[in-house]
Scaffold this active site. Structure first.
Site, short mmCIF file in Angstrom:
data_model
loop_
_atom_site.label_atom_id
_atom_site.label_comp_id
_atom_site.label_asym_id
_atom_site.label_seq_id
_atom_site.Cartn_x
_atom_site.Cartn_y
_atom_site.Cartn_z
CD GLU A 101 -44.54 -46.29 -47.18
OE1 GLU A 101 -44.83 -45.10 -47.53
OE2 GLU A 101 -43.44 -46.69 -48.13
CG HIS A 158 -33.99 -42.76 -50.61
ND1 HIS A 158 -34.36 -41.51 -50.16
CD2 HIS A 158 -34.24 -43.63 -49.62
CE1 HIS A 158 -34.69 -41.56 -48.73
NE2 HIS A 158 -34.77 -43.06 -48.53
CG PHE A 207 -30.79 -45.89 -42.14
CD1 PHE A 207 -31.97 -46.66 -42.61
CD2 PHE A 207 -29.54 -45.75 -42.62
CE1 PHE A 207 -31.81 -47.52 -43.71
CE2 PHE A 207 -29.54 -46.60 -43.83
CZ PHE A 207 -30.31 -47.49 -44.45
#
Length: 412
Positions: free
Chosen positions: A313, A339, A398
């Site tokens: 990122e 998360h 994912f």
């Protein structure tokens, strides 16, 4: 072109319920990560998570209905109710055919799936609940919210793993722009803290195993990060066509001005190390918003606390923002929430909206040792006062899914 504004916010999270409690927790750096209590962690390598604790679903479900619905529904309905009430909508005066719901969930009713598999294995197929299928489907949060509030317009559950909520929000904005709806209830919900999900993520080496120090386990962009911490909850927003909102005198939090949706097409779990998909998604969102990169005041990072994600990122941020990346405030809401998978993007968008409204940027907690591979202007360990007019929210899932939302202060 029709404009899309945000008029309602609803939160069920590991650190607070409702926008104000949530915001106080974020700005204080309150941490929702602790030892797992939802199941016995004996034999598990990861024993920590950010659970939603002490949340009473009684105001929304009687005992019979609560038994017939998965935990993911127990989060979705209250968060949607909070958002609708916050918006001030009078549901009796709107056209239900122009009132839609886009709410997604990465794992759906995984608690129900896990429990009913155990029942079938131990007691036989005849003992599987007749409510098993509707309890476990990922579209059921969107369906239940629509039934609960009488929303007969567009209804969809985008499922793109950890970019689910961001894609739901972006696609909902388009539904309003193309005149399919005037009002959309949007966001994401997740309740995946189960033995099988924790074991699966842990066995692929994605989870932190800092079990002896759970409060310091989620540490995005820090050199000593060792994986993400699973969270749960729901972030739900009300998106509304501008003239519809103005006509009823709604409070407008912010405007949705850009959206990017791309795929790495690289690997089932690992991000493209060049960050190409994320770069294209960010550039697409900036282009649609009509912003130069230097006009962004806040970047809410995907910031998972995994070695690969944070490094990749950073590559993408530095490519998109160039030298301005050294000045751009970057933070990760996941440092406190863990998360929340399919709910992450919505909870992070709500944090960014409140930053715009209240002029404060919440911290990334547990940022103690800067990682040279993540050289960014991290808002570290304490909130800062800063005027925010434009925010970019980035998420990745994912499968290589990338979602980016651009929101800005409403200017009339």
């Amino acid at each position: 072109m029709r404009r899309v504004v945000i008029t309602g916010l609803g939160v069920v999270s590991p650190i607070g319920f409702g926008k104000d409690d949530y915001w106080s927790a974020l700005t204080e750096g309150r941490n929702g990560v602790d030892n797992i209590t939802l199941f016995d962690t004996e034999g598990h390598t990861a024993k920590i998570a950010a659970e939603v604790r002490n949340f009473d679903v009684g105001p929304w479900f009687d005992k019979k209905e609560a038994r017939r619905t998965d935990r993911v529904i127990h989060f979705a309905i209250p968060a949607a109710d909070m958002a609708i009430k916050d918006s001030g909508l009078d549901l009796g005066s709107i056209d239900p055919n122009l009132f839609g719901v886009y709410i997604g969930s990465g794992e759906g009713g995984i608690t129900t799936t896990y429990e009913n598999y155990g029942i079938m294995h131990e007691k036989g197929p005849s003992r599987v609940s007749p409510f098993f299928v509707p309890m476990m489907l990922s579209n059921m949060p969107a369906a239940y919210v629509a039934m609960y509030f009488g929303a007969k317009g567009p209804n969809m559950a985008v499922v793109t793993a950890c970019s689910t909520a961001t894609h739901c929000m972006g696609e909902a904005a388009y539904a309003i722009i193309r005149e399919d709806a005037d009002i959309m209830v949007v966001g994401g919900v997740e309740a995946a803290i189960t033995p099988i999900a924790i074991a699966g993520f842990a066995n692929m080496k994605a989870l932190s195993t800092r079990n002896d120090d759970p409060k310091r386990a989620s540490r995005p962009f820090d050199l000593d990060r060792d994986g993400f911490v699973m969270g749960e909850g729901a972030g739900i927003l009300v998106f509304e066509e501008l003239e519809h909102a103005k006509k009823r005198g709604a409070h407008i939090y912010a405007e949705v001005t850009g959206y990017g949706n791309t795929c790495d097409a690289y690997h089932i779990t690992a991000p493209d190390p060049e960050g190409s998909g994320s770069i294209r998604a960010m550039n697409n969102a900036l282009k649609k918003a009509g912003w130069n990169p230097e006009q962004v005041d806040l970047y809410n990072a995907h910031g998972t606390s995994t070695p690969l994600n944070d490094k990749t990122e950073t590559v993408a941020i530095r490519k998109v923002f160039g030298s301005y990346a050294e000045k751009l405030p970057v933070h990760s809401t996941k440092s406190m929430l863990g998360h929340c998978l399919g709910a992450a993007g919505a909870l992070e968008t709500i944090a960014s909206i409140l930053a715009i409204e209240r002029g404060v940027i919440h911290p990334t907690i547990n940022y103690d040792t800067p990682d040279p591979d993540c050289a960014l202007s991290i808002v570290a360990n304490a909130a800062i006062e800063r005027k925010v007019d434009r925010a970019l929210i980035n998420n990745a899932g994912f499968g290589g899914h990338n979602g980016v939302l651009a929101i800005e202060r409403f200017k009339g």
